[in-house]
Design an enzyme around this catalytic site. Structure first.
Site, PDB file in Angstrom:
ATOM      1  N   ALA A  66       0.809  -1.215   0.000  1.00  0.00           N
ATOM      2  CA  ALA A  66       0.000   0.000   0.000  1.00  0.00           C
ATOM      3  C   ALA A  66       0.844   1.268   0.000  1.00  0.00           C
ATOM      4  O   ALA A  66       0.426   2.297  -0.517  1.00  0.00           O
ATOM      5  CB  ALA A  66      -0.906   0.000   1.229  1.00  0.00           C
ATOM      6  N   CYS A  67       2.015   1.180   0.573  1.00  0.00           N
ATOM      7  CA  CYS A  67       2.784   2.400   0.873  1.00  0.00           C
ATOM      8  C   CYS A  67       3.656   2.845  -0.298  1.00  0.00           C
ATOM      9  O   CYS A  67       4.468   2.073  -0.806  1.00  0.00           O
ATOM     10  CB  CYS A  67       3.663   2.114   2.097  1.00  0.00           C
ATOM     11  SG  CYS A  67       4.947   3.341   2.377  1.00  0.00           S
ATOM     12  N   PRO A  68       3.520   4.104  -0.703  1.00  0.00           N
ATOM     13  CA  PRO A  68       4.319   4.577  -1.827  1.00  0.00           C
ATOM     14  C   PRO A  68       5.830   4.548  -1.565  1.00  0.00           C
ATOM     15  O   PRO A  68       6.616   4.310  -2.482  1.00  0.00           O
ATOM     16  CB  PRO A  68       3.848   6.019  -2.047  1.00  0.00           C
ATOM     17  CG  PRO A  68       2.929   6.358  -0.933  1.00  0.00           C
ATOM     18  CD  PRO A  68       2.544   5.102  -0.229  1.00  0.00           C
TER      19      PRO A  68
END
Ligand SMILES: N[C@@H](CCC(=O)N[C@@H](CS)C(=O)NCC(=O)O)C(=O)O
Length: 344
Positions: free
Chosen positions: A55-57
């Protein structure tokens, strides 16, 4: 030790901060893998593990870089569950069916249930946030780095650019993601893209005052306009942000833009325009990377992305309902939204 915004993980803005502005904390584990003789963390096959979240950029960039540089057999990885709760990121349990390759219980510590267990095993008094990515040394049990990423730096991804080159085949060794010829352009774009775009979406979404939100969203969209103008000029020359090959500038911007229409437009109220109908050059650029370079597509998991934001940020979305659209998450290269096709 840096401290979090307040006592509660889910308070993204300190409730005592009257500005209502989101302020990202600074990372505290700041060591480096280095190929220099005598280095504490030398590059070795099989020694390091990356804890990420699809999920985390920020974590996504490390996965893209790992694949682009051919480090898949050298550095292992696993992803946490997409849900971020009161104790931070958690590992999936063995019986959970999860999307995304290697979304599994902690493969290195059988009893660990949360990412924070890794932070505490390194520092029982740790008071900061338990962020991904975490670059972990299996040999010493130490966290090498939890990635300081700001307008100047990108510590984990830059370690991956060069420090393993001595043990990589030629084709990957020669892939230079931060080439000297474009370094000053990359550095100057990082400065505003980091503050206004990568972090700008969070500043818009987490703002707790109208003023803080409007300030962030206005800056975000004027910077996207600038990116659009730049990519429109690049269009005839190359599919990449600078020069003829993929570089750090592409990696850093991609992870924000790929999340923009599916999440940031509605969830973070970044809705002055969307990418697919409002930014043709950015849209072309992001689709070229996604559809043409496996390292971008194979590391993008829209289920993790959409569910994480919409089901973790209860203060923004109290019922945790994940919007169905836009459909599809990303358009094929030869399709446009109806209004764009109709106008052609
Ligand atoms: N270390 C990165 C930031 C990484 C980061 O903020 N990761 C987020 C996910 S995108 C995270 O893990 N947040 C968990 C939390 O803050 O509790 C930096 O220096 O800017």
């Amino acid at each position: 030790m840096a401290t979090g915004n307040s006592g509660k993980i889910t308070d993204w803005v300190n409730p005592n901060d009257k500005s209502g502005e989101f302020k990202r904390q600074t990372s505290v584990f700041r060591d480096f893998i280095s190929r220099e003789a005598g280095a504490q963390f030398p590059p070795e096959k099989g020694r390091y593990h990356l804890y990420v979240s699809y999920a985390c950029p920020w974590a996504h960039r490390t996965m893209i870089t790992r694949k682009l540089k051919g480090l898949e057999d050298i550095i292992s990885f696993s992803s946490v569950h997409w849900h971020l709760g009161d104790k931070g990121w958690r590992f999936p349990t063995p019986d959970e069916e999860m999307p995304g390759e290697n979304t599994i219980p902690d493969p290195l510590h059988k009893d660990f249930t949360h990412l924070r267990d890794i932070y505490f095993s390194n520092d029982p008094d740790y008071t900061g946030r338990f962020t991904v990515p975490v670059l972990f040394d299996k040999k010493t049990g130490r966290i090498v780095s939890n990635e300081k990423m700001d307008e100047q730096s990108a510590e984990i991804i830059r370690m991956l650019y060069y420090e393993f080159d001595d043990i990589l085949p030629e084709q990957f060794k020669k892939l230079d993601l931060y080439p000297t010829a474009h370094r000053s352009e990359i550095d100057s774009s990082n400065e505003w893209i980091y503050n206004d775009v990568n972090n700008g979406v969070y500043k818009s979404g987490f703002a707790t005052t109208q003023e803080a939100y409007e300030k962030a969203v206005t800056t975000l969209f004027s910077s996207l306009d600038k990116v659009e103008a730049h990519l429109a000029k690049q269009a005839g020359v190359s599919p990449f942000f600078f020069g003829e090959t993929v570089t750090e500038a592409d990696i850093r911007l991609f992870t924000t833009i790929i999340r923009f229409d599916p999440v940031y437009v509605q969830h973070f109220k970044c809705n002055v325009r969307d990418i697919r109908s409002g930014y043709p050059a950015i849209h072309r650029w992001v689709r070229n990377l996604y559809w043409d370079i496996p390292a971008f597509k194979e590391t993008t998991d829209f289920e993790h992305i959409k569910k994480h934001y919409t089901k973790s940020h209860k203060q923004i979305n109290p019922f945790s309902i994940t919007p169905v659209g836009p459909v599809p998450d990303i358009l094929p290269k030869d399709e446009e939204v109806r209004a764009v096709s109709a106008a052609k």
